[in-house]
Design an enzyme around this catalytic site. Structure first.
Site, PDB file in Angstrom:
ATOM      1  N   CYS A 168       0.842  -1.204   0.000  1.00 59.41           N
ATOM      2  CA  CYS A 168       0.000   0.000   0.000  1.00 59.41           C
ATOM      3  C   CYS A 168       0.874   1.251   0.000  1.00 59.41           C
ATOM      4  CB  CYS A 168      -0.956  -0.056   1.191  1.00 59.41           C
ATOM      5  SG  CYS A 168      -2.299   1.135   1.076  1.00 59.41           S
ATOM      6  N   HIS A 210      -3.507  -5.619   0.932  1.00 59.95           N
ATOM      7  CA  HIS A 210      -2.901  -5.828   2.252  1.00 59.95           C
ATOM      8  C   HIS A 210      -2.860  -7.308   2.638  1.00 59.95           C
ATOM      9  CE1 HIS A 210      -2.705  -1.624   3.697  1.00 59.95           C
ATOM     10  NE2 HIS A 210      -3.716  -1.438   2.866  1.00 59.95           N
ATOM     11  N   GLU A 259      -1.261  -8.612   4.972  1.00 59.25           N
ATOM     12  CA  GLU A 259      -1.230  -8.757   6.438  1.00 59.25           C
ATOM     13  C   GLU A 259      -2.631  -8.750   7.045  1.00 59.25           C
ATOM     14  OE1 GLU A 259      -0.665  -6.041   4.836  1.00 59.25           O
ATOM     15  OE2 GLU A 259      -1.449  -4.307   5.945  1.00 59.25           O
TER      16      GLU A 259
END
Lengths: 228, 734
Positions: free
Chosen positions: A86, A202, A204
């Site tokens: 990002c 993302h 994560e």
């Protein structure tokens, strides 16, 4: 054991989520403040999401001048692994570590939603991910529309450096599966050396079934396998 | 005294005389400014506080005394607690929607981390005028971008909220922002300035001329000249607030022995912040305005004390740890300056260099006049109750009506709003926006929290006491539908001018109604805010007591969503399927048909409690696969939303809708849920439980296929989806 250095700029907010996801699969994590600039050779450097320095100018435009980016440049030049997620991807493009730029989403609005990513590219980040399975990983950005000139886009394709393309859940890459207007549905790319990955989604956040998907872990697992 | 100054701070002549009596002398301009700000409705609650004693405020798990700290704190068990609060930013948003909404978010975040807790969720309760008006569209777009602009940048997820449209909000939108924070109980901080001799440390942004008289502006009606108040709106810097947040949370988590108090600067800036902190501790404060770092030249003491520049906090360190605290903030690259110190004289003393420019007992600005409401029940309420709803002919084409409702501004999907908000950052959001309540897990704890906001203002307008009880009950139903227990309430009382007896009546009845429901449901009111004077030249807003509710899930992993699975059996709980005409009271459907809202809202709170308890018991027994509360649009909309969430049709063509098909399908009777279960065995258990507790129910049908068949309705899921998902886009593009 694999180690990761998660970089924290003033305004970074995915540092905690990256730390959480990496630690969950057994990777040792340290956080690195933006004023530091040295990394161990075998560390995976993570540039997480957020609004570095507020991003009141173009996203990542100020971060490129920070001391820590000097460290990232030299780490990457030595073949060290770097992943920018990002805002991290935006910073890598602004710093010239990756080609192209991330401009305003075509909708001109911020978008936070699930996307599906079709992996490609023979890099340490993606090598162990099955290429016929679309990964469910969310995006969260206002400026994630990947832009590069035709020559660069062709080069990225020829050199097999497109790490992820936005697709449908079934893996079809088309206009309706493109959430932000990115050229050729590009969600993530790899540098020429194969050791630097930038991606808007993302991984994560897709780290546990409880949160809706654990597909993001495949990137870390791919790296882990590479290290064994 | 200069009458113009009194007007600027919205102080009446009588209030000025009261101040002179208390001081025993004429105040100077700065003193009038200080007292005027703290005696404003926004800070002093002079029309609403006399009602607050009605609220139940105590409970086993409540850790704070309502009104004494910046937010209410709830014990979650195992050493963890949650704090939460909702606050309005209506008037700033009316004239500068982006910054008004953004700084509303910034302000509520500061209330939470001022208590030493990490903010983990934001919600917004919004009201606008109809979107066919250009200005309303502008306000809507500005507010939504402002909320996203601040929340997305600071990295706290916006996980829920609500938005409703009514012509009474034209030009006076409501922007109520709620924030929830969590942390360890031992890290809860107080906003108190104790220990004479301790320094007052101002941290964060420099002080400018923005937002002067903001608290006053929030306390008067919006008139034709409201645009001129644009300078009273502050400009937000979420980046700086992110740094403040991290520094304050680190201070609370790792070094809370270094400080005695932490307080945010909100309405009335340094004035309210310092004086309230001194008042809490029973001390005094001595501030030298020349020590306050400024972003503009030649600011007067008045401007410095009343500036509402954002992203500032007041830290009261123990004097021996002053350097440690300054060092911590500098490490986060934040400015920190000593601007004064705590005294033992119970006075507020403001200096400009050596000269004392204001001085008075702390007890004066913190003792605003209180006005007991002069109430009168509006006579039209009885007429509206007695309106014969059977003048509405029964529905001819319920499928078309359902499609209309799916595209209706008050019902249609909010996805186009919440996808502009980061609702996932921090990796805690287990149940995403789009259902009843959002559920967040807490890392390292089995328990999770569920959060929601709710208020059907139309029902409040029809009968304020009952409607306000319904707002609480519906918020609780949202929480229960996720399998969580309702625990506590924060409220934002948005009303018109309380000096009008009809508005005072609404306000008083609303407080009573909230209190009735909170007592029955066991959810004390732990924090809140009142926003009065929501009026424009064309009239007052619908009475809107927004309810923010926090629930606790014993296991966030087992949360329910509204999406049933293939072949699940769907059951209506709480009522018979066939409803009478009274069920259309106050409903969206009847409002459309009549062109106005009428009928008599009704709720049996004891029955409501029983139904909610059943849902939680059934969830605990693992008999449920999905649950959804029935609200606007009735069971047809509730079932439609479930079908769309699951992308599954409904086989329920055989149900009997009784003598009024519209009331049964689109009526909005209270205390109803739709639940899903996955086997005949589970259904038998559930039926037994329901019969034992005397709860009405009706088996509806099965989730299956691609067609939505409900009694006379037969639609394809895809045509329903188009109406539902395109609704807001269509209204905004028109």
């Amino acid at each position: 054991m694999m180690k990761a250095a998660v970089v924290v700029f003033p305004g970074t907010w995915s540092d905690g989520d990256c730390t959480w996801a990496l630690q969950n699969i057994g990777i040792d994590v340290r956080k690195v403040w933006h004023r530091e600039s040295s990394f161990a050779k075998d560390e995976l450097v993570v540039l997480p999401g957020g609004f570095s320095y507020g991003d009141y100018l173009r996203c990542g435009a100020i971060a490129q001048f920070s001391p820590v980016i000097e460290g990232v440049r030299s780490h990457a030049a030595k073949g060290g692994l770097v992943i920018g997620i990002c805002n991290g991807f935006q910073i890598l493009c602004e710093s010239g570590l990756l080609p192209g730029a991330l401009v305003r989403n075509k909708s001109l609005q911020f978008r936070c939603e699930d996307t599906y990513l079709l992996p490609g590219s023979d890099s340490p980040f993606t090598k162990n991910i099955s290429s016929n399975y679309a990964l469910q990983i969310p995006i969260s950005h206002g400026e994630g529309n990947y832009y590069a000139d035709e020559r660069t886009l062709n080069l990225l394709e020829e050199q097999d450096r497109i790490a992820f393309r936005y697709s449908s859940a079934m893996g079809e890459v088309n206009q309706s599966s493109n959430p932000n207007g990115s050229s050729r549905n590009i969600a993530g790319i790899i540098n020429n050396g194969g050791n630097v990955l930038g991606m808007m989604p993302h991984p994560e956040r897709a780290c546990e079934q409880l949160l809706g998907s654990e597909d993001g872990n495949q990137i870390w697992l791919s790296l882990l396998e590479e290290y064994l | 005294m200069d009458f113009e100054l009194l007007q600027k701070v919205a102080m009446t002549r009588d209030e000025y005389d009261r101040l002179v009596d208390m001081l025993n002398r004429e105040p100077n301009e700065l003193e009038v400014g200080i007292v005027g700000a703290l005696w404003s409705e926004h800070c002093g609650y002079k029309h609403s506080k006399p009602l607050f004693h009605h609220f139940p405020t105590e409970g086993e798990t409540i850790l704070t005394k309502t009104g004494e700290e910046n937010a209410g704190a709830i014990d979650l068990g195992d050493g963890w607690c949650a704090v939460f609060k909702m606050e309005s930013h209506n008037h700033p948003s009316a004239i500068e929607p982006y910054q008004g909404a953004a700084t509303g978010v910034g302000g509520i975040l500061r209330d939470i981390f001022a208590m030493g807790m990490r903010p983990i969720a934001l919600l917004d309760s919004l009201r606008f005028g109809p979107l066919d008006d250009r200005n309303n569209k502008y306000l809507f777009n500005g507010v939504v971008s402002g909320i996203g602009g601040y929340g997305n940048c600071i990295g706290v997820p916006t996980v829920g909220g609500e938005v409703q449209f009514d012509k009474s909000y034209s030009g006076n939108p409501l922007v109520n922002a709620m924030c929830v924070g969590i942390g360890r109980v031992e890290n809860l901080l107080s906003a108190s300035a104790s220990g004479p001799g301790n320094p007052l440390l101002l941290v964060g942004a420099d002080t400018g001329r923005d937002g002067i008289h903001g608290a006053t502006f929030a306390s008067v009606e919006l008139d034709e000249n409201a645009e001129e108040m644009r300078p009273a709106v502050q400009v937000g810097n979420p980046f700086l607030e992110k740094l403040l947040l991290e520094a304050c949370v680190e201070l609370a988590e790792e070094h809370n022995d270094w400080i005695v108090g932490l307080q945010d600067l909100g309405a009335a800036g340094l004035t309210s912040s310092a004086i309230e902190a001194a008042s809490r501790a029973g001390t005094g404060i001595d501030i030298d305005v020349t020590l306050v770092p400024r972003r503009e030249e030649k600011m007067t003491a008045y401007e410095v004390m009343l500036s509402e520049s954002q992203e500032r906090m007041l830290v009261i360190p123990k004097k021996e740890h002053l350097d440690d605290v300054i060092h911590l903030f500098r490490r986060w690259e934040i400015r920190a300056d000593v601007i004064g110190y705590v005294t033992d004289d119970e006075h507020v003393t403001i200096r400009e260099g050596k000269e004392v420019v204001a001085r008075m007992p702390v007890a004066i600005p913190t003792d605003p006049p209180m006005y007991s409401p002069n109430t009168m029940r509006p006579s039209e309420l009885d007429d509206l109750h007695n309106q014969d709803l059977s003048v509405i002919p029964d529905v001819k084409n319920p499928g078309v009506e359902l499609l209309n409702l799916l595209g209706n501004s008050n019902i249609t999907s909010r996805q186009m709003i919440y996808r502009q908000y980061d609702h996932q950052v921090l990796n805690n959001t287990v149940v995403l926006p789009g259902g009843d309540a959002a559920v967040l897990r807490i890392k390292g704890l089995k328990q999770g929290i569920a959060v929601t906001t709710d208020c059907n203002a139309r029902l409040v307008a029809l009968e304020p006491r009952v409607g306000s009880s319904i707002a609480v009950a519906e918020a609780a139903r949202n929480i229960v539908a996720t399998g969580s227990r309702p625990v506590a309430v924060t409220d934002c009382l948005n009303f018109g001018n309380p000096e009008k007896p009809s508005v005072a009546y609404q306000l008083e009845q609303a407080v009573l109604g909230i209190s009735d429901a909170c007592r029955k449901l066991g959810t004390p009111v732990v924090s809140g805010n009142a926003s009065l004077y929501n009026e424009t030249p064309v009239g007052q807003i619908l009475p809107t007591p927004s309810i923010g509710m926090l629930g606790v899930s014993d296991s966030s992993e087992d949360s329910l969503t509204i999406a049933p699975r293939e072949n699940n059996i769907l059951i209506l709980i709480g009522a018979d399927l066939a409803q009478g005409i009274e069920s259309l009271s106050g409903s969206e459907y009847a409002t459309q048909k009549l062109g106005f809202t009428a009928g008599k809202p009704f709720i049996d709170l004891d029955y409501e409690v029983k139904v909610q308890k059943f849902i939680l018991d059934a969830h605990k027994a693992k008999l449920l696969t999905a649950a959804h509360d029935c609200s606007e649009g009735g069971i047809a909309i509730a079932l439609g939303e479930m079908a769309l969430a699951a992308s599954l049709g409904l086989e329920a063509g055989q149900i009997d809708c009784g003598s009024r098909v519209d009331a049964s399908l689109f009526g909005e009777a209270q205390s109803r849920f739709i639940i899903a279960t996955d086997s005949q065995d589970s259904l038998s258990f559930l039926e037994k439980m329901l019969q034992d507790s005397n709860i009405l129910f009706s088996v509806i049908g099965r989730a299956h296929g691609e067609r939505f068949q409900l009694g006379p309705i037969d639609l394809s899921i895809s045509e329903m989806r188009e109406e539902y998902e395109e609704g807001l886009h269509r209204l905004l593009d028109s």
